[in-house]
Design an enzyme around this catalytic site. Structure first.
Site, mmCIF file in Angstrom:
data_model
loop_
_atom_site.group_PDB
_atom_site.id
_atom_site.type_symbol
_atom_site.label_atom_id
_atom_site.label_comp_id
_atom_site.label_asym_id
_atom_site.label_seq_id
_atom_site.Cartn_x
_atom_site.Cartn_y
_atom_site.Cartn_z
ATOM 1 N N HIS A 84 110.836 -25.226 9.086
ATOM 2 C CA HIS A 84 110.186 -24.082 9.728
ATOM 3 C C HIS A 84 110.076 -24.250 11.243
ATOM 4 O O HIS A 84 109.669 -23.318 11.939
ATOM 5 C CB HIS A 84 108.792 -23.872 9.135
ATOM 6 N N ASP A 125 113.081 -19.319 10.647
ATOM 7 C CA ASP A 125 111.933 -18.487 10.260
ATOM 8 C C ASP A 125 112.169 -17.865 8.902
ATOM 9 O O ASP A 125 113.297 -17.850 8.372
ATOM 10 C CB ASP A 125 111.684 -17.399 11.312
#
Length: 514
Positions: A484, A488
């Site tokens: 992450h 995204d």
């Protein structure tokens, strides 16, 4: 003046000859002879027995068998040939050479010794395989740089060998001699391997006869194997000799207990038998090695990375039908068509549209490296641990080529024969837990990759069509884990939708085939 100088030189010559005789071990009062044009070699002295074994001796050990002593602190080494000096032809002297474990890969500090291809006393040719070792990344064969005879093996199967430690010692000739400065006597080594050299009057030292497994057992008990009297052939030290000696020294209570304590694996009792042996319930420590040790390192690093997981369900009805057609038309019985090659190829097509999923992250410089090749790794559970070999350049391979390469990797992994090239260079990983029976999974990243995908098993489930009629559907659950810090959630969702459309409609693959 000329005659005076000549007389002066003649008076000095006997003293020089006597000094040279003393340097090579000849009595100083021997009658001088005309000096040879070349430096004198070591003669076969009548006061010492013939040297029958090749040895590399530090000064203080050889002094007991030689007629003269070197000065204290002089680190000189002596080499002798297999036969006596009178029988050895010029230029054919032998030397004891140590064969260390070389660097097998970047960041590799030690390896596990799996097996030996040679034994003590065997003749070895150049480039002949000596042993097989396993690092955190791959299984490697160690070959010989020399042609000669195996003199001593220092480690047994299962031992951990650090890079630079001596695996074995070989007897080689002048044409393959290494510098004596690179040779370390066994008595000076500090790697935990006991020297098996003993000195007796009238004989040069020779190695204690024992196998590497027996030496390893003696090392486990902290016993010097030189102190054990062997009962085997030619005084060979056997396993029973080590255990009996351990009992006599109070290291263990009895031989049967020692045998049970050295069992590497707990044998499962046959169905229907009760567990009566109290030793079955004892705690046991094992050392993680090979792929398992590598998994400890990689998962410890992955636990520090923030993961994002995305779960999707994919209809595989068309894929099941296509796979059945391929299998029915298959003329090559060595090839077995499965779903995984189709999933791998369609995944590569989706990566071409979303290359961020086929990248790696360099944390030190906060840079993302977009990989040009789709080297898709496939996690494989083997008897030696979890390993992730990868199929190189999937974007340029056909489904049939992927099938063959996947079968080769499976075969190599099952026999622990994967090379470093098979494991290194992966860009994204597939974990096919469905092959075992799982439906879902939350995979951890195989760093420095930024994405990993877990595949569940394909199962028949009831689903509704557009008219709200129930029909059976072949469904697979996929879980995408992403870094992450780099990827995204929206990008992962779009990527998964692209991959899903190619799996549910495999005919679309034809539009992108080259």
């Amino acid at each position: 003046m000329a005659w005076a100088r000549l007389a002066s030189r003649s008076r000095l010559r006997p003293a020089a000859s006597a000094s040279a005789s003393a340097a090579v071990g000849r009595p100083p009062n021997a009658s001088p002879s005309v000096p040879p044009p070349t430096p004198p070699t070591v003669p076969a002295a009548t006061s010492a027995p013939p040297l029958r074994h090749l040895l590399l001796l530090p000064r203080h050990r050889f002094a007991a068998a030689a007629s003269s002593r070197w000065p204290q602190g002089h680190g000189r080494r002596c080499f002798a040939s297999e036969a006596s000096a009178a029988q050895a032809p010029p230029g054919e002297a032998s030397e004891l050479v140590e064969v260390p474990l070389a660097q097998t890969g970047e960041g590799i500090a030690e390896c596990e010794l799996l097996r030996w291809f040679v034994a003590e006393g065997d003749q070895v040719d150049e480039f002949q395989p000596l042993c097989e070792v396993q690092s955190d990344k791959a299984t490697i064969e160690i070959t010989s740089r020399f042609k000669g005879k195996v003199h001593q093996i220092n480690f047994g199967p299962g031992d951990i060998v650090k890079v630079g430690e001596t695996l074995l010692k070989m007897i080689v000739g002048d044409s393959q001699i290494v510098s004596p400065d690179n040779i370390v006597p066994s008595a000076d080594k500090s790697n935990g391997v006991e020297s098996a050299v003993s000195l007796s009057e009238g004989n040069v030292p020779s190695g204690t006869l024992s196998t590497p497994a027996v030496r390893h057992l003696a090392k486990q008990y902290g016993i010097n194997i030189n102190e054990i009297v062997g009962t085997g052939k030619d005084g060979r030290v056997l396993k029973e000799d080590v255990l009996n000696y351990a009992v006599s020294k109070g290291v263990c209570k009895e031989q049967s207990s020692a045998l049970e304590g050295n069992i590497d694996q707990v044998e499962l009792l046959e169905e229907g038998k009760s567990l009566l042996d109290e030793h079955v319930y004892e705690d046991k420590k094992i050392l993680l090695r090979g792929y398992q040790r590598s998994m400890v390192k990689s998962m410890s690093l992955a636990a520090k990375v923030p993961h994002f997981h995305y779960l999707e369900e994919i209809n595989c009805d068309s894929l099941v039908q296509l796979k059945t057609t391929f299998q029915n038309e298959n003329k090559d019985h060595t090839i077995k068509h499965t779903f995984l090659p189709f999933l791998i190829k369609s995944l590569s097509m989706a990566l071409s549209k979303y290359p961020i999923l086929n990248s790696s992250f360099i944390e030190e410089t906060s840079e993302v490296v977009f990989k040009g090749s789709h080297n898709i790794g496939v996690a494989m559970a083997t008897a030696h641990g979890l390993v992730v070999p990868n199929i190189k350049k999937v974007q340029s391979l056909s489904i049939l080529e992927i099938t063959k390469e996947l079968a080769r990797l499976h075969e190599m992994a099952s026999h622990n024969r994967l090379s470093a090239a098979d494991i290194e260079g992966g860009t994204i990983t597939l974990s096919n837990i469905g092959a075992i029976g799982g439906k879902f999974g939350s995979p951890l990243l195989n760093l420095p990759e930024v994405a990993i995908i877990a595949l569940g098993r394909i199962q028949k489930l009831p689903r509704f069509d557009d008219d709200e009629n129930v029909y059976p559907s072949s469904t697979i659950n996929v879980t995408i884990g992403a870094d992450h810090r780099v990827v995204d959630g929206a990008t992962v969702a779009r990527f998964c939708n692209e991959w899903k459309s190619l799996v549910e409609k495999p005919e679309l693959l034809l539009l992108h085939m080259r």
